[in-house]
Design an enzyme around this catalytic site. Sequence first.
Site, mmCIF file in Angstrom:
data_model
loop_
_atom_site.group_PDB
_atom_site.id
_atom_site.type_symbol
_atom_site.label_atom_id
_atom_site.label_comp_id
_atom_site.label_asym_id
_atom_site.label_seq_id
_atom_site.Cartn_x
_atom_site.Cartn_y
_atom_site.Cartn_z
ATOM 1 N N LYS A 104 -13.688 1.779 -3.698
ATOM 2 C CA LYS A 104 -14.676 2.090 -2.648
ATOM 3 C C LYS A 104 -15.863 2.823 -3.260
ATOM 4 O O LYS A 104 -17.020 2.515 -2.997
ATOM 5 C CB LYS A 104 -14.051 2.965 -1.555
ATOM 6 N N HIS A 154 6.314 -27.438 2.898
ATOM 7 C CA HIS A 154 5.506 -28.551 2.386
ATOM 8 C C HIS A 154 4.459 -28.034 1.407
ATOM 9 O O HIS A 154 3.432 -28.666 1.202
ATOM 10 C CB HIS A 154 4.874 -29.299 3.564
ATOM 11 N N GLU A 167 0.848 -1.195 0.000
ATOM 12 C CA GLU A 167 0.000 0.000 0.000
ATOM 13 C C GLU A 167 0.887 1.250 0.000
ATOM 14 O O GLU A 167 0.514 2.283 -0.542
ATOM 15 C CB GLU A 167 -0.960 0.010 1.200
HETATM 16 O O1 F6P Z 1 -7.388 0.302 2.455
HETATM 17 C C1 F6P Z 1 -7.424 1.681 2.502
HETATM 18 C C2 F6P Z 1 -7.357 2.183 3.884
HETATM 19 O O2 F6P Z 1 -7.512 3.540 3.784
HETATM 20 C C3 F6P Z 1 -6.065 1.823 4.608
HETATM 21 O O3 F6P Z 1 -5.015 2.651 4.291
HETATM 22 C C4 F6P Z 1 -6.497 1.913 6.020
HETATM 23 O O4 F6P Z 1 -5.587 1.306 6.868
HETATM 24 C C5 F6P Z 1 -7.834 1.218 5.947
HETATM 25 O O5 F6P Z 1 -8.372 1.652 4.715
HETATM 26 C C6 F6P Z 1 -8.780 1.501 7.064
HETATM 27 O O6 F6P Z 1 -9.057 2.869 7.159
HETATM 28 P P1 F6P Z 1 -9.689 3.505 8.453
HETATM 29 O O7 F6P Z 1 -8.764 3.300 9.587
HETATM 30 O O8 F6P Z 1 -9.898 4.941 8.110
HETATM 31 O O9 F6P Z 1 -10.996 2.800 8.704
#
Ligand code: F6P
Length: 522
Positions: A488, A367, A336
């Site tokens: 998202k 294994h 990330e």
């Molecule tokens: O996967 C994207 C992200 O923004 C991560 O960087 C982060 O750790 C996760 O989502 C959770 O985000 P939040 O802590 O804002 O819920």
Amino acid sequence: MLPDALFPHARRLATASLKPLAAERCDTASLEAPRWTLDLSRQRLDAPAETALLEHGRAAGLEAALADLFSARTVNPSEDRPALHWALRAGTSLEAPECEAVRQSARPADAFAGAVHAGTVVAGDGAPFEAILHIGIGGSDFGPRLVDEALIGPKTSKTLRFCANLDPADFDLAIEGLDPARTLVVGVSKSFGTEETLYNLSRAREWLRRAIGERWIDHVALVTANRDRARAWLGADGGRVFDLPVSVGGRFSIWSAASLACACAAGPGTLASFRAGAARMDAHVLKAPFEENAAIRMALIDFWNTSVLGYPMRAVLAYARRLRLLPAYLQQLEMESNGKSVRPDGTSVSTATAPALWGGEGSIGQHSYHQWLHQGTHVIPAEFILALDPDADPEGSRALTAHALAQAEVLANGRSADEIRADEPGLAPAVAAQKVHAGGRPSSFLACRRFDAEALGALIALYEHRTYLAGRLWGVNSFDQWGVERGKTMAGRINTVLSEGSGADDPVTQALARRLGDIFRD
Ligand code: F6P
């Protein structure tokens, strides 16, 4: 920065046998960092290539990058912020007020955790909490899960459970056998806007409410950088909200109040030792000479393997049951952070960036996918992490160590047809050919003689710094993650398509939604 000076070395060494290269570098490629010994001699380098690589690191400004980080300069330009996760583990007060504020930010959560652990903060009926349910995802989940697996496990009187997935089964499983009247729910979300976490938190609220009515609020603690949203979610006076500083990224938040659930289960002492180990590694990374700096050397190896030699992956092989979640933790930290192809100024990078990282638990992986590592057609650099527990059964620990060393040796040196013929005269040539191990697979070896909270802290801090420094070498911003946002937004739109049965822009999505959507519509 283009690594032009490095490519002639890479061409010269491309097919060189690793054994003599490693023998030559044995002394200079072995480093001592706090709690961990690091051996890099089995990387595809010789002295001139290593010198050129170190020069590249100097020219790329790795020392300045560390100075930027520890001086709270903006190292996250797209969000115009410093990255202050290191301040959370600083042992003494920090001069810059913003750094000191971050250092202090976890104190209220630590105090609360101490009281939950000691049984002075109690459930609504006056009895101590028996279970802690942690809800969060990504950086608000992997860290506490790793700490639990590595340092707590069954060694606590309180049951600790985790729930992250949007799949409803995750919550169902997480609460299995728990008594809501004795459970504290810890919700962690930096943004307090993450769908998975809000979904699971709302299910937790209903679960509590059905059992204990309006006292549910005393069974919830939230950790966030967005107090307003958290307060609005609580909906009434009361409830506990702890701060996650905005300048601490989710995947760097393991040191913060995000680890509240672990501190409640294990007591705040474990977290204090964990942070102290990280602070020791910070001191090493800041002060060690360039050639002896473990984070710098590891970042340079990442650059060399990925961007110069062209290896697209790295396998993390954790020889420790307690570190079996480490590959998943590092996957987020590194992929990330550095899975990017555009620089902060908007231009495209000129070399490959972060490799795909995957791995697992030794000796179990032997294994399974080790066959592929040894004899597959891809050459994948491996990283061995041996974390020994001197209190464990010595016979098992010795055997585990032998296996880790054996795997690294075979990956590097292989087994030739001549060796096979000498060992097994008369073997059918076709079978002998299948027993050949080509070797030439580079690896690094990290070892800790006494694994504990301090050692885990040192290890994670080392990986954080290595990730940031590798990001500098690749020219990317390691502290943002725009790539996850599009999915998202799209999921929100498709959710509507599923409930309405139409409206997808994409024909494949529309066809699938039509076939699946009847499950969600009456
Ligand atoms: O996967 C994207 C992200 O923004 C991560 O960087 C982060 O750790 C996760 O989502 C959770 O985000 P939040 O802590 O804002 O819920």
